[in-house]
Motif scaffolding. Structure first.
Motif, PDB file in Angstrom:
ATOM      1  N   UNK A 113      23.218  49.615 -71.310  1.00 22.07           N
ATOM      2  CA  UNK A 113      23.343  49.020 -69.984  1.00 22.07           C
ATOM      3  C   UNK A 113      22.925  49.983 -68.879  1.00 22.07           C
ATOM      4  N   UNK A 114      23.238  51.254 -69.036  1.00 21.48           N
ATOM      5  CA  UNK A 114      22.897  52.214 -67.984  1.00 21.48           C
ATOM      6  C   UNK A 114      21.382  52.309 -67.820  1.00 21.48           C
ATOM      7  N   UNK A 115      20.669  52.383 -68.941  1.00 21.24           N
ATOM      8  CA  UNK A 115      19.212  52.534 -68.869  1.00 21.24           C
ATOM      9  C   UNK A 115      18.538  51.274 -68.361  1.00 21.24           C
ATOM     10  N   UNK A 116      18.893  50.116 -68.921  1.00 21.70           N
ATOM     11  CA  UNK A 116      18.175  48.891 -68.589  1.00 21.70           C
ATOM     12  C   UNK A 116      18.569  48.355 -67.218  1.00 21.70           C
ATOM     13  N   UNK A 117      19.850  48.506 -66.835  1.00 19.51           N
ATOM     14  CA  UNK A 117      20.258  48.078 -65.499  1.00 19.51           C
ATOM     15  C   UNK A 117      19.691  49.025 -64.444  1.00 19.51           C
ATOM     16  N   UNK A 118      19.586  50.317 -64.774  1.00 19.28           N
ATOM     17  CA  UNK A 118      18.943  51.247 -63.847  1.00 19.28           C
ATOM     18  C   UNK A 118      17.483  50.890 -63.620  1.00 19.28           C
ATOM     19  N   UNK A 119      16.776  50.522 -64.693  1.00 20.62           N
ATOM     20  CA  UNK A 119      15.382  50.076 -64.548  1.00 20.62           C
ATOM     21  C   UNK A 119      15.309  48.793 -63.743  1.00 20.62           C
ATOM     22  N   UNK A 169      20.699  43.064 -61.241  1.00 18.72           N
ATOM     23  CA  UNK A 169      21.413  43.266 -62.507  1.00 18.72           C
ATOM     24  C   UNK A 169      20.978  42.255 -63.557  1.00 18.72           C
ATOM     25  N   UNK A 170      20.743  41.019 -63.138  1.00 23.37           N
ATOM     26  CA  UNK A 170      20.461  39.963 -64.109  1.00 23.37           C
ATOM     27  C   UNK A 170      19.154  40.193 -64.859  1.00 23.37           C
ATOM     28  N   UNK A 171      18.175  40.832 -64.225  1.00 26.65           N
ATOM     29  CA  UNK A 171      16.894  41.065 -64.883  1.00 26.65           C
ATOM     30  C   UNK A 171      17.058  41.909 -66.138  1.00 26.65           C
ATOM     31  N   UNK A 172      17.846  42.971 -66.039  1.00 27.19           N
ATOM     32  CA  UNK A 172      18.060  43.829 -67.198  1.00 27.19           C
ATOM     33  C   UNK A 172      19.204  43.374 -68.071  1.00 27.19           C
ATOM     34  N   UNK A 173      20.236  42.761 -67.456  1.00 27.61           N
ATOM     35  CA  UNK A 173      21.404  42.343 -68.229  1.00 27.61           C
ATOM     36  C   UNK A 173      21.067  41.248 -69.222  1.00 27.61           C
ATOM     37  N   UNK A 174      20.173  40.349 -68.843  1.00 27.14           N
ATOM     38  CA  UNK A 174      19.769  39.282 -69.758  1.00 27.14           C
ATOM     39  C   UNK A 174      19.072  39.857 -70.982  1.00 27.14           C
ATOM     40  N   UNK A 175      18.170  40.797 -70.759  1.00 24.61           N
ATOM     41  CA  UNK A 175      17.469  41.432 -71.874  1.00 24.61           C
ATOM     42  C   UNK A 175      18.437  42.214 -72.746  1.00 24.61           C
ATOM     43  N   UNK A 176      19.346  42.942 -72.124  1.00 29.97           N
ATOM     44  CA  UNK A 176      20.307  43.745 -72.879  1.00 29.97           C
ATOM     45  C   UNK A 176      21.220  42.869 -73.722  1.00 29.97           C
ATOM     46  N   UNK A 177      21.671  41.741 -73.175  1.00 31.83           N
ATOM     47  CA  UNK A 177      22.568  40.853 -73.923  1.00 31.83           C
ATOM     48  C   UNK A 177      21.873  40.267 -75.151  1.00 31.83           C
ATOM     49  N   UNK A 231       9.498  37.388 -71.648  1.00 24.02           N
ATOM     50  CA  UNK A 231      10.395  36.772 -70.668  1.00 24.02           C
ATOM     51  C   UNK A 231      10.701  37.753 -69.536  1.00 24.02           C
ATOM     52  N   UNK A 232      10.900  39.023 -69.886  1.00 26.10           N
ATOM     53  CA  UNK A 232      11.123  40.049 -68.867  1.00 26.10           C
ATOM     54  C   UNK A 232       9.948  40.106 -67.897  1.00 26.10           C
ATOM     55  N   UNK A 233       8.735  39.994 -68.417  1.00 25.81           N
ATOM     56  CA  UNK A 233       7.542  40.029 -67.570  1.00 25.81           C
ATOM     57  C   UNK A 233       7.444  38.781 -66.704  1.00 25.81           C
ATOM     58  N   UNK A 234       7.816  37.622 -67.256  1.00 20.51           N
ATOM     59  CA  UNK A 234       7.781  36.387 -66.464  1.00 20.51           C
ATOM     60  C   UNK A 234       8.738  36.472 -65.284  1.00 20.51           C
ATOM     61  N   UNK A 235       9.966  36.931 -65.539  1.00 16.71           N
ATOM     62  CA  UNK A 235      10.949  37.024 -64.463  1.00 16.71           C
ATOM     63  C   UNK A 235      10.513  38.040 -63.408  1.00 16.71           C
ATOM     64  N   UNK A 236      10.023  39.192 -63.847  1.00 14.25           N
ATOM     65  CA  UNK A 236       9.574  40.206 -62.894  1.00 14.25           C
ATOM     66  C   UNK A 236       8.391  39.710 -62.080  1.00 14.25           C
ATOM     67  N   UNK A 237       7.488  38.974 -62.709  1.00  9.86           N
ATOM     68  CA  UNK A 237       6.346  38.425 -61.989  1.00  9.86           C
ATOM     69  C   UNK A 237       6.794  37.388 -60.959  1.00  9.86           C
ATOM     70  N   UNK A 238       7.783  36.571 -61.318  1.00  3.11           N
ATOM     71  CA  UNK A 238       8.310  35.600 -60.365  1.00  3.11           C
ATOM     72  C   UNK A 238       8.998  36.263 -59.182  1.00  3.11           C
ATOM     73  N   UNK A 239       9.729  37.356 -59.436  1.00  6.46           N
ATOM     74  CA  UNK A 239      10.377  38.066 -58.340  1.00  6.46           C
ATOM     75  C   UNK A 239       9.338  38.713 -57.417  1.00  6.46           C
ATOM     76  N   UNK A 240       8.270  39.242 -57.996  1.00  6.13           N
ATOM     77  CA  UNK A 240       7.219  39.836 -57.176  1.00  6.13           C
ATOM     78  C   UNK A 240       6.490  38.766 -56.368  1.00  6.13           C
ATOM     79  N   UNK A 241       6.361  37.573 -56.937  1.00  8.08           N
ATOM     80  CA  UNK A 241       5.726  36.485 -56.195  1.00  8.08           C
ATOM     81  C   UNK A 241       6.525  36.155 -54.942  1.00  8.08           C
TER      82      UNK A 241
END
Length: 247
Positions: A113-119, A169-177, A231-241
């Motif tokens: 969680x520390x690594x992925x939520x930090x990213x 938090x949700x961007x990394x927490x979803x992947x981590x879960x 999925x991580x890339x899709x969400x990040x791309x949507x946030x950047x949009x």
């Protein structure tokens, strides 16, 4: 070999410079060095100019086209070129991290969680700074949906702000879960089958069939590792949009 999940965080001295000063390293540091080496080799093969001549090259070209189509469909053809290198690099980093975590006695970065939520927090701050630098004070219009009655603006602004801040938090927490649940499932089933097959000859015979299920789940986890990177890339791309186009 690692006999406990906490062994990967143990600081182990490699060489002593003096009696009180030693050069130490953890398993996570070795993991980062391995991932960086894989990324270096990966991009060296991309720049080799022989991508279409091997199956590995065709696979890289397929990933390249997939990410290019993703970013183009999200941001449009004129703006996608600025942010495609970042999206392609993030996809490859998460893909290599997820696949490397499937190796025995490896380090699951996405499950920490520390690594992925930090990213995730760093990417969220980058999107916020990008939106403010491109649009200034107009960036805050993102929190007010068009056509909203004036009486509902304070409530909707509060909801939109909470929704936007939760992305950190949700961007990394979803992947981590997803990664952590898959690894825990394989660990629990593997330990159960190992205990059953080691109990007696009858337990060994009865554990052969469940073992095929564990193998199938392991293969499924490899597919999930690839899918979660996408999925991580899709969400990040949507946030950047949202930061670039404000809608």
């Amino acid at each position: 070999m690692l006999y406990s999940p906490l062994d990967q965080f143990e600081v182990k001295p490699l060489t002593y410079m003096t009696q009180s000063l030693a050069f130490s390293m953890t398993n996570f540091t070795l993991y980062l060095a391995m991932v960086l080496s894989m990324l270096t080799l990966y991009f060296m093969m991309i720049d080799s100019g022989n991508l279409g001549s091997t199956r590995w090259g065709v696979a890289i070209m397929a990933m390249y086209d997939t990410m290019l189509n993703l970013v183009t469909s999200q941001m449009g053809g004129t703006k996608s070129g600025y942010y495609f290198p970042l999206m392609f690099s993030m996809f490859n980093m998460m893909l290599l991290a997820n696949l490397t975590s499937m190796m025995p006695y490896s380090f699951a970065m996405a499950a920490q969680l520390v690594a992925i939520v930090g990213l995730s927090l760093a990417l969220w701050l980058g999107n916020l700074i990008l939106g403010l630098s491109l649009h200034g004070s107009k960036f805050f219009s993102l929190f007010v949906p068009s056509g909203t009655p004036l009486i509902l603006v304070p409530v909707l602004v509060l909801i939109e702000c909470l929704s936007y801040c939760s992305r950190a938090i949700s961007l990394g927490l979803r992947l981590s879960a997803n990664i952590l649940s898959g690894h825990l499932t394989m660990t629990i089933l593997g330990s159960l089958i190992l205990g059953t097959m080691g109990s007696s000859i009858y337990g060994f015979m009865s554990g052969i069939m469940p073992m095929t299920g564990v193998v199938a789940i392991t293969m499924l986890e490899f597919g999930i590792a690839i899918m979660q990177a996408y999925v991580f890339s899709i969400l990040l791309s949507g946030y950047m949009k949202d930061s670039v186009s404000l809608h």
